[in-house]
Design a protein around this motif. Sequence first.
Motif, PDB file in Angstrom:
ATOM      1  N   HIS A   1     109.784  -7.327  30.626  1.00 17.16           N
ATOM      2  CA  HIS A   1     109.908  -8.702  31.123  1.00 17.16           C
ATOM      3  C   HIS A   1     110.800  -8.785  32.362  1.00 17.16           C
ATOM      4  N   VAL A   2     111.119  -7.628  32.943  1.00 17.86           N
ATOM      5  CA  VAL A   2     111.988  -7.608  34.120  1.00 17.86           C
ATOM      6  C   VAL A   2     111.133  -7.616  35.388  1.00 17.86           C
ATOM      7  N   PRO A   3     111.522  -8.376  36.439  1.00 17.16           N
ATOM      8  CA  PRO A   3     110.773  -8.358  37.697  1.00 17.16           C
ATOM      9  C   PRO A   3     110.664  -6.939  38.255  1.00 17.16           C
ATOM     10  N   SER A   4     109.496  -6.621  38.830  1.00 17.93           N
ATOM     11  CA  SER A   4     109.257  -5.245  39.276  1.00 17.93           C
ATOM     12  C   SER A   4     108.859  -5.167  40.747  1.00 17.93           C
ATOM     13  N   ASP A   5     109.355  -6.120  41.547  1.00 16.17           N
ATOM     14  CA  ASP A   5     109.003  -6.117  42.961  1.00 16.17           C
ATOM     15  C   ASP A   5     109.940  -5.266  43.811  1.00 16.17           C
ATOM     16  N   SER A   6     110.919  -4.639  43.171  1.00 14.57           N
ATOM     17  CA  SER A   6     111.815  -3.719  43.878  1.00 14.57           C
ATOM     18  C   SER A   6     112.314  -2.667  42.894  1.00 14.57           C
ATOM     19  N   ALA A   7     113.040  -1.668  43.422  1.00 19.57           N
ATOM     20  CA  ALA A   7     113.570  -0.605  42.571  1.00 19.57           C
ATOM     21  C   ALA A   7     114.914  -0.980  41.959  1.00 19.57           C
ATOM     22  N   THR A   8     115.446  -2.135  42.346  1.00 21.71           N
ATOM     23  CA  THR A   8     116.774  -2.536  41.855  1.00 21.71           C
ATOM     24  C   THR A   8     116.831  -2.657  40.328  1.00 21.71           C
ATOM     25  N   PRO A   9     115.848  -3.292  39.668  1.00 22.26           N
ATOM     26  CA  PRO A   9     115.919  -3.372  38.200  1.00 22.26           C
ATOM     27  C   PRO A   9     115.946  -2.003  37.530  1.00 22.26           C
ATOM     28  N   ILE A  10     115.169  -1.044  38.050  1.00 24.34           N
ATOM     29  CA  ILE A  10     115.200   0.306  37.483  1.00 24.34           C
ATOM     30  C   ILE A  10     116.590   0.901  37.626  1.00 24.34           C
ATOM     31  N   ALA A  11     117.170   0.754  38.845  1.00 25.61           N
ATOM     32  CA  ALA A  11     118.493   1.323  39.105  1.00 25.61           C
ATOM     33  C   ALA A  11     119.553   0.711  38.205  1.00 25.61           C
ATOM     34  N   VAL A  12     119.526  -0.619  38.057  1.00 21.33           N
ATOM     35  CA  VAL A  12     120.526  -1.310  37.228  1.00 21.33           C
ATOM     36  C   VAL A  12     120.388  -0.881  35.769  1.00 21.33           C
ATOM     37  N   PHE A  13     119.153  -0.831  35.283  1.00 17.82           N
ATOM     38  CA  PHE A  13     118.896  -0.382  33.908  1.00 17.82           C
ATOM     39  C   PHE A  13     119.473   1.009  33.683  1.00 17.82           C
TER      40      PHE A  13
ATOM     41  N   VAL B   1     112.063   2.926  30.569  1.00 22.65           N
ATOM     42  CA  VAL B   1     112.287   1.923  31.619  1.00 22.65           C
ATOM     43  C   VAL B   1     111.554   2.329  32.897  1.00 22.65           C
ATOM     44  N   PHE B   2     111.674   3.598  33.264  1.00 25.05           N
ATOM     45  CA  PHE B   2     111.016   4.111  34.469  1.00 25.05           C
ATOM     46  C   PHE B   2     109.500   3.986  34.352  1.00 25.05           C
ATOM     47  N   TYR B   3     108.948   4.392  33.220  1.00 26.64           N
ATOM     48  CA  TYR B   3     107.503   4.308  33.020  1.00 26.64           C
ATOM     49  C   TYR B   3     107.009   2.866  32.983  1.00 26.64           C
ATOM     50  N   THR B   4     107.851   1.931  32.540  1.00 26.61           N
ATOM     51  CA  THR B   4     107.446   0.537  32.411  1.00 26.61           C
ATOM     52  C   THR B   4     107.435  -0.187  33.756  1.00 26.61           C
ATOM     53  N   ILE B   5     108.473   0.024  34.569  1.00 23.45           N
ATOM     54  CA  ILE B   5     108.633  -0.749  35.800  1.00 23.45           C
ATOM     55  C   ILE B   5     108.012  -0.058  37.018  1.00 23.45           C
ATOM     56  N   SER B   6     108.115   1.271  37.096  1.00 18.36           N
ATOM     57  CA  SER B   6     107.708   1.976  38.313  1.00 18.36           C
ATOM     58  C   SER B   6     106.241   1.791  38.699  1.00 18.36           C
ATOM     59  N   PRO B   7     105.272   1.723  37.745  1.00 18.39           N
ATOM     60  CA  PRO B   7     103.885   1.529  38.186  1.00 18.39           C
ATOM     61  C   PRO B   7     103.682   0.237  38.969  1.00 18.39           C
TER      62      PRO B   7
ATOM     63  N   VAL C   1     122.827   5.613  40.880  1.00 17.71           N
ATOM     64  CA  VAL C   1     123.527   4.992  42.003  1.00 17.71           C
ATOM     65  C   VAL C   1     122.736   5.166  43.300  1.00 17.71           C
ATOM     66  N   SER C   2     122.087   6.314  43.460  1.00 15.35           N
ATOM     67  CA  SER C   2     121.292   6.562  44.670  1.00 15.35           C
ATOM     68  C   SER C   2     120.124   5.587  44.763  1.00 15.35           C
ATOM     69  N   ILE C   3     119.418   5.364  43.638  1.00 14.68           N
ATOM     70  CA  ILE C   3     118.309   4.398  43.640  1.00 14.68           C
ATOM     71  C   ILE C   3     118.813   3.009  44.001  1.00 14.68           C
ATOM     72  N   LEU C   4     119.956   2.619  43.421  1.00 15.49           N
ATOM     73  CA  LEU C   4     120.521   1.298  43.684  1.00 15.49           C
ATOM     74  C   LEU C   4     120.933   1.158  45.144  1.00 15.49           C
ATOM     75  N   ALA C   5     121.567   2.197  45.697  1.00 18.55           N
ATOM     76  CA  ALA C   5     122.010   2.146  47.093  1.00 18.55           C
ATOM     77  C   ALA C   5     120.828   2.020  48.047  1.00 18.55           C
ATOM     78  N   PHE C   6     119.792   2.804  47.826  1.00 17.71           N
ATOM     79  CA  PHE C   6     118.597   2.718  48.675  1.00 17.71           C
ATOM     80  C   PHE C   6     117.969   1.324  48.593  1.00 17.71           C
ATOM     81  N   SER C   7     117.893   0.787  47.377  1.00 19.65           N
ATOM     82  CA  SER C   7     117.250  -0.506  47.185  1.00 19.65           C
ATOM     83  C   SER C   7     118.042  -1.634  47.834  1.00 19.65           C
ATOM     84  N   LEU C   8     119.355  -1.626  47.658  1.00 22.18           N
ATOM     85  CA  LEU C   8     120.190  -2.681  48.239  1.00 22.18           C
ATOM     86  C   LEU C   8     120.222  -2.612  49.758  1.00 22.18           C
ATOM     87  N   ASN C   9     119.984  -1.430  50.324  1.00 15.24           N
ATOM     88  CA  ASN C   9     119.932  -1.277  51.783  1.00 15.24           C
ATOM     89  C   ASN C   9     118.561  -1.606  52.357  1.00 15.24           C
ATOM     90  N   GLY C  10     117.656  -2.064  51.478  1.00 16.60           N
ATOM     91  CA  GLY C  10     116.348  -2.491  51.942  1.00 16.60           C
ATOM     92  C   GLY C  10     115.368  -1.374  52.211  1.00 16.60           C
TER      93      GLY C  10
END
Length: 287
Positions: A267-279, A134-140, A197-206
């Motif tokens: 097939h997940v949107p990759s414009d933020s780190a939120t999808p990685i965090a949720v996954f 998941v990380f390798y797919t979305i992060s680039p 949780v840290s990735i999700l918190a950072f992402s949700l805080n913008g």
Amino acid sequence: APIATPINAKETVLRSASALAITLIKNATSDSRYTRKLSQWAILVEWAPPTALILGGLIQQRLDWHYNFVIIAILSVGLITLASLTIPKEQRDTSASPGTSVTQKVGMIIGSYKDPQFLAYSIMYSLIVSGQIVFYTISPFYLIHTLGMSPNDYGLSLIPYFAALIVGSALPGPMQRHFSSITILRIALALGFVGSVSILAFSLNGQQAVWTLVAPMVLYGLCHAILGLQVEVKVSGFFSETPIANLGLLGLTLAGVSAAISVIASHVPSDSATPIAVFLLLLVSVS
């Protein structure tokens, strides 16, 4: 995007092939040295990604990206030849269960899934390892296209994660002297949970910065390495047709789970780190 699916398929095949390498180590190592040898093998394996990033970048700069695959093909043929010449051949034990057919043997091996412990370990292992895909797919797409990072800088940004995999591969042996296997698994999952949780918190805080993804992924890398080795050691000790069959079945489970997850992640949107965090959070929570 068009090459995402074959690259994810390659990752799945490589992960499944690791079960074969573990099989060879299990056959050639005494039980007292098995964990240590497995850790040594894992440390060497985890050096491959950062080394490949450097060599791949040099090849692409001086030749063309197509040559990366040409060189991989040449290396593969060479390694297969080396393995065929150096790995000792084993004589099959024809004395045991002479009347057992191939179908019956396959049924006995797959019967390991009836063991709830084996099923739990294999699914947990497959989910956590799939987090890396998941990380390798979305992060680039997120780091390069959204944050504007160059491809070379993206490769460098992965070094902390690779370092965590290397360090984590060396930890199960020392940890086993102080903790039970269940406690080690709980520690690994706790690291993965905090990282997700840290990735999700950072992402949700913008907060959209490279470190808000890379730093928490260090914790997930430790989770991946520690839990992966611990499960491989654990399932190889289960009773079945052979301990090696358990490792093969573990690889088969990983192939199926990671293939499904990689298709979804592509097939997940990759414009933020939120999808990685949720996954990652879902994978760790289910595990």
